[in-house]
Design an enzyme around this catalytic site. Structure first.
Site, PDB file in Angstrom:
ATOM      1  CB  VAL A  10     -25.019  43.519 -23.826  1.00  0.00           C
ATOM      2  CG1 VAL A  10     -24.635  44.642 -22.661  1.00  0.00           C
ATOM      3  CG2 VAL A  10     -24.858  44.514 -25.086  1.00  0.00           C
ATOM      4  CE  LYS A  58     -30.643  49.968 -28.905  1.00  0.00           C
ATOM      5  NZ  LYS A  58     -28.889  49.395 -28.955  1.00  0.00           N
ATOM      6  CD  GLU A  65     -24.697  56.871 -19.555  1.00  0.00           C
ATOM      7  OE1 GLU A  65     -24.572  57.662 -18.461  1.00  0.00           O
ATOM      8  OE2 GLU A  65     -24.725  57.302 -20.578  1.00  0.00           O
ATOM      9  N   GLY A  68     -23.419  53.537 -26.349  1.00  0.00           N
ATOM     10  CA  GLY A  68     -22.273  52.472 -25.714  1.00  0.00           C
ATOM     11  C   GLY A  68     -21.636  52.872 -24.407  1.00  0.00           C
ATOM     12  CB  ILE A 103     -20.462  57.941 -24.901  1.00  0.00           C
ATOM     13  CG1 ILE A 103     -19.337  57.826 -25.843  1.00  0.00           C
ATOM     14  CG2 ILE A 103     -20.448  59.460 -24.655  1.00  0.00           C
ATOM     15  CD1 ILE A 103     -19.833  58.117 -27.244  1.00  0.00           C
ATOM     16  N   GLY A 141     -20.939  41.906 -33.438  1.00  0.00           N
ATOM     17  CA  GLY A 141     -21.852  42.085 -32.545  1.00  0.00           C
ATOM     18  C   GLY A 141     -22.360  43.549 -32.181  1.00  0.00           C
ATOM     19  CE  LYS A 188     -28.235  53.515 -29.717  1.00  0.00           C
ATOM     20  NZ  LYS A 188     -27.382  52.765 -30.571  1.00  0.00           N
TER      21      LYS A 188
HETATM   22  P1  NAP Z   1     -28.494  39.694 -28.059  1.00  0.00           P
HETATM   23  O1  NAP Z   1     -26.899  39.398 -28.175  1.00  0.00           O
HETATM   24  O2  NAP Z   1     -29.363  39.096 -28.877  1.00  0.00           O
HETATM   25  O3  NAP Z   1     -28.738  39.063 -26.525  1.00  0.00           O
HETATM   26  C1  NAP Z   1     -30.046  39.218 -26.192  1.00  0.00           C
HETATM   27  C2  NAP Z   1     -30.342  37.932 -25.301  1.00  0.00           C
HETATM   28  O4  NAP Z   1     -31.350  37.846 -24.504  1.00  0.00           O
HETATM   29  C3  NAP Z   1     -29.985  36.482 -26.061  1.00  0.00           C
HETATM   30  O5  NAP Z   1     -29.306  35.612 -25.778  1.00  0.00           O
HETATM   31  C4  NAP Z   1     -31.441  36.012 -26.276  1.00  0.00           C
HETATM   32  O6  NAP Z   1     -31.555  34.787 -26.500  1.00  0.00           O
HETATM   33  C5  NAP Z   1     -31.902  36.414 -24.693  1.00  0.00           C
HETATM   34  N1  NAP Z   1     -33.369  36.281 -24.610  1.00  0.00           N
HETATM   35  C6  NAP Z   1     -34.472  36.661 -25.599  1.00  0.00           C
HETATM   36  N2  NAP Z   1     -35.540  36.639 -24.948  1.00  0.00           N
HETATM   37  C7  NAP Z   1     -35.232  35.870 -23.701  1.00  0.00           C
HETATM   38  C8  NAP Z   1     -36.248  35.524 -22.612  1.00  0.00           C
HETATM   39  N3  NAP Z   1     -37.390  35.332 -22.935  1.00  0.00           N
HETATM   40  N4  NAP Z   1     -35.622  35.155 -21.490  1.00  0.00           N
HETATM   41  C9  NAP Z   1     -34.299  34.816 -21.433  1.00  0.00           C
HETATM   42  N5  NAP Z   1     -33.565  35.184 -22.405  1.00  0.00           N
HETATM   43  C10 NAP Z   1     -34.008  35.751 -23.626  1.00  0.00           C
HETATM   44  O7  NAP Z   1     -28.684  41.185 -27.925  1.00  0.00           O
HETATM   45  P2  NAP Z   1     -27.510  42.141 -27.353  1.00  0.00           P
HETATM   46  O8  NAP Z   1     -26.853  42.857 -28.413  1.00  0.00           O
HETATM   47  O9  NAP Z   1     -26.741  41.739 -26.120  1.00  0.00           O
HETATM   48  O10 NAP Z   1     -28.414  43.291 -26.969  1.00  0.00           O
HETATM   49  C11 NAP Z   1     -29.150  43.312 -25.506  1.00  0.00           C
HETATM   50  C12 NAP Z   1     -29.883  44.711 -25.118  1.00  0.00           C
HETATM   51  O11 NAP Z   1     -28.720  45.706 -25.103  1.00  0.00           O
HETATM   52  C13 NAP Z   1     -30.777  45.065 -26.263  1.00  0.00           C
HETATM   53  O12 NAP Z   1     -31.746  45.785 -25.743  1.00  0.00           O
HETATM   54  C14 NAP Z   1     -29.863  46.108 -27.160  1.00  0.00           C
HETATM   55  O13 NAP Z   1     -30.482  47.137 -27.932  1.00  0.00           O
HETATM   56  C15 NAP Z   1     -29.044  46.765 -26.155  1.00  0.00           C
HETATM   57  N6  NAP Z   1     -27.776  47.290 -26.540  1.00  0.00           N
HETATM   58  C16 NAP Z   1     -26.730  46.485 -27.399  1.00  0.00           C
HETATM   59  C17 NAP Z   1     -25.751  46.925 -27.840  1.00  0.00           C
HETATM   60  C18 NAP Z   1     -24.620  46.138 -28.440  1.00  0.00           C
HETATM   61  O14 NAP Z   1     -23.707  46.455 -28.960  1.00  0.00           O
HETATM   62  N7  NAP Z   1     -24.984  44.817 -28.905  1.00  0.00           N
HETATM   63  C19 NAP Z   1     -25.214  48.160 -27.368  1.00  0.00           C
HETATM   64  C20 NAP Z   1     -26.108  48.898 -26.509  1.00  0.00           C
HETATM   65  C21 NAP Z   1     -27.085  48.272 -26.363  1.00  0.00           C
HETATM   66  P3  NAP Z   1     -31.860  33.982 -28.079  1.00  0.00           P
HETATM   67  O15 NAP Z   1     -30.477  34.863 -28.840  1.00  0.00           O
HETATM   68  O16 NAP Z   1     -31.906  32.589 -27.856  1.00  0.00           O
HETATM   69  O17 NAP Z   1     -32.862  34.760 -28.451  1.00  0.00           O
HETATM   70  N1  HSE Z   2     -26.937  48.371 -32.749  1.00  0.00           N
HETATM   71  C1  HSE Z   2     -26.693  49.372 -31.828  1.00  0.00           C
HETATM   72  C2  HSE Z   2     -25.484  50.081 -32.672  1.00  0.00           C
HETATM   73  C3  HSE Z   2     -25.929  48.774 -30.407  1.00  0.00           C
HETATM   74  O1  HSE Z   2     -25.056  49.482 -33.704  1.00  0.00           O
HETATM   75  O2  HSE Z   2     -25.221  51.283 -32.351  1.00  0.00           O
HETATM   76  C4  HSE Z   2     -25.544  49.954 -29.656  1.00  0.00           C
HETATM   77  O3  HSE Z   2     -26.783  50.799 -29.058  1.00  0.00           O
END
Ligand code: NAP
Ligand code: HSE
Length: 447
Positions: free
Chosen positions: A15, A113, A137, A142, A144, A195, A213
């Site tokens: 993200v 979340k 949001e 996502g 929405i 992802g 959520k």
């Molecule tokens: P991700 O791909 O695992 O990204 C998280 C990033 O933060 C990684 O690059 C991680 O590094 C880094 N990180 C962890 N600890 C850190 C620290 N101490 N200092 C600096 N960077 C650090 O996760 P994501 O999917 O982007 O999700 C991020 C957030 O968005 C989460 O809260 C998730 O629940 C939310 N979210 C995700 C989605 C989705 O579709 N992916 C949708 C809605 C909400 P490392 O990989 O090296 O640990």
């Molecule tokens: N892991 C979550 C999902 C990301 O699959 O819906 C979006 O919040």
């Protein structure tokens, strides 16, 4: 042009990387094509980032960014006007960084979340005290805009029920298992590669992500304090291809739903695999798509549908939250002052009322059906349908001598009853030795 909103971003994963690229794309446009700046009346400029390694910043290929190793230091950095947290996790460093930003009087945007569900009330209180926005949001649904819909679009309405498909990973898995006949493990691997899944996908498949959520939506809709422990949770890992097939034959589809509903006992919050009618809007929602149905008192329900996970979809919601900050908008995080939120308590699931799908492995001997029928009748459970399916590989026209000892699948669909009655009847049936293994129980949601 008015001074830009200078943004600091911590976390450059799925993200975070998409948010950085989306902001950069707008900034690199000619001024007349920078729709974000035009809509906000000022540019929104990414100026500094934090990640575990500086190389992640260089990999973005965005010129002029400053690297700050500590997310907490970045959150309070005097150069930034707003802080975006995209590291994830309900504790530190995400919590410490958001606390630092709010304490320093900087508005915050997060997609986290887990953190909002666990610490949302305390953080919202801090945001109120500091007089800044705490926007989340992207934490639900996502792309929405469901948080904004509940918080602002329905500011004058009360609700009977808010429910929906809130986890893209689970909906993707169930859809692919049904349409492509793939295994659960293969579908999960695909969702991870795309992802969609959390760093630990157990949060997705065991229902915890949906619970966080629905707890957030329940707070926005009903004014209860956000509390993931108040949610009854079951995931999808026990759903078999046989259940998906039987559901279709009976006119249903299985979805993992999050439901928050007003009952006489209070606000019932639950997450579980659910049978929804094939002709309902939620049954049409396939793949990573999410859908939220808002049931306002007094008129017919409204369903919002859109991509529920993935970098681009989630970045869209994060940037929309930043746009509100750039415009100077500041809603109460949960749509009302934190002191107006009321305490929540865990739903008494024994009192849940509704129809049930029950799959039993019935032992093939005289009296089995009579025993099952007796214990259902003892609990006043009446049946809408009974289907006895052939054993795998068994020919039409009866059992082979070899299969006589193998239990046969029996599927029961009940009319409305209570959870308590179903559990008691099934416990008695199991004690009588007429079924093998544990019954599969899936609740049916009216829609
Ligand atoms: P991700 O791909 O695992 O990204 C998280 C990033 O933060 C990684 O690059 C991680 O590094 C880094 N990180 C962890 N600890 C850190 C620290 N101490 N200092 C600096 N960077 C650090 O996760 P994501 O999917 O982007 O999700 C991020 C957030 O968005 C989460 O809260 C998730 O629940 C939310 N979210 C995700 C989605 C989705 O579709 N992916 C949708 C809605 C909400 P490392 O990989 O090296 O640990
Ligand atoms: N892991 C979550 C999902 C990301 O699959 O819906 C979006 O919040």
């Amino acid at each position: 042009m008015v001074a830009p909103l200078k943004v600091g971003l911590a976390g450059l994963g799925t993200v975070g990387g998409s948010v950085a690229r989306l902001l950069q794309k707008q900034e690199s446009n000619a001024p007349e094509s920078n729709v974000l700046a035009t809509r906000c009346g000022r540019p929104v400029q990414l100026v500094a980032v934090s990640a575990k390694a500086e190389s992640e910043m260089h990999a973005l290929g965005i010129p002029g960014l400053r690297f700050v190793p500590s997310p907490t230091a970045l959150a309070a950095d005097p150069e930034i006007d707003a802080f975006v947290e995209l590291m994830g996790g309900e504790g530190d460093p995400a919590k410490a960084a958001i606390t630092a930003a709010l304490s320093a009087g900087k508005p915050v945007v997060t997609a986290n979340k887990a953190l909002i569900a666990r610490h949302g009330v305390a953080l919202a209180r801090l945001a109120e005290t500091s007089g800044v926005a705490l926007n989340f949001e992207a934490a639900v649904g996502g792309a929405i805009p469901v948080v904004k819909t509940l918080r602002e679009g329905f500011a004058g309405n009360s609700f009977d029920r808010v429910y929906g498909i809130l986890n893209g990973t689970c909906n993707y898995i169930l859809s692919r298992m049904e349409s492509e006949k793939l295994s659960f493990a293969d579908c999960l691997r695909e969702a991870q590669k795309l992802g969609y899944a959390e760093a630990d996908p157990t949060f997705d498949v065991e229902g915890f992500d949906t619970a966080q959520k629905i707890a957030i939506l329940a707070s926005l809709a009903f004014g209860v304090q956000v509390d993931p422990d108040a949610v009854y949770v079951e995931g999808i890992s026990s759903i078999t291809p046989e259940d998906l097939e039987a559901a279709a034959e009976l006119g249903y589809r299985i979805k993992l739903l999050g439901v928050a509903v007003r009952t006489e006992q209070g606000i019932e919050q639950r997450v579980h695999p659910t049978m929804v009618r094939l002709d309902s809007p939620l049954a049409q929602v396939m793949g990573v798509t999410n859908a939220v149905t808002v049931d306002p008192a007094g008129f017919s329900p409204i369903t919002l549908v859109g991509p529920g996970a993935g970098g681009a979809a989630t970045a869209s919601a994060v940037v929309a939250d930043l746009a509100d900050i750039a415009r100077g908008l500041k809603a109460k995080p949960f749509g009302r002052p934190t002191e107006a939120l009321i305490g929540s308590r865990r739903a008494p699931m024994q009192r849940h009322e509704g129809g049930y799908y029950i799959r039993l492995a019935a032992v093939d001997r005289p009296g089995t059906f009579a025993t099952i029928a007796k214990h259902l009748a003892d609990e006043h459970i009446s049946l809408e349908s009974i289907v006895q399916r052939r054993r795998n590989g068994e020919p039409h026209g009866g059992s082979s001598p070899d299969s006589a000892q193998t239990p046969a699948p029996v599927i029961l669909v009940t009319y409305a009853t209570t959870e308590d009655a179903v559990r008691k009847a099934l416990s008695e049936i199991k004690n009588r030795g007429v079924i093998a293994g544990n019954p599969q129980v899936i609740r049916i949601e009216k829609n």
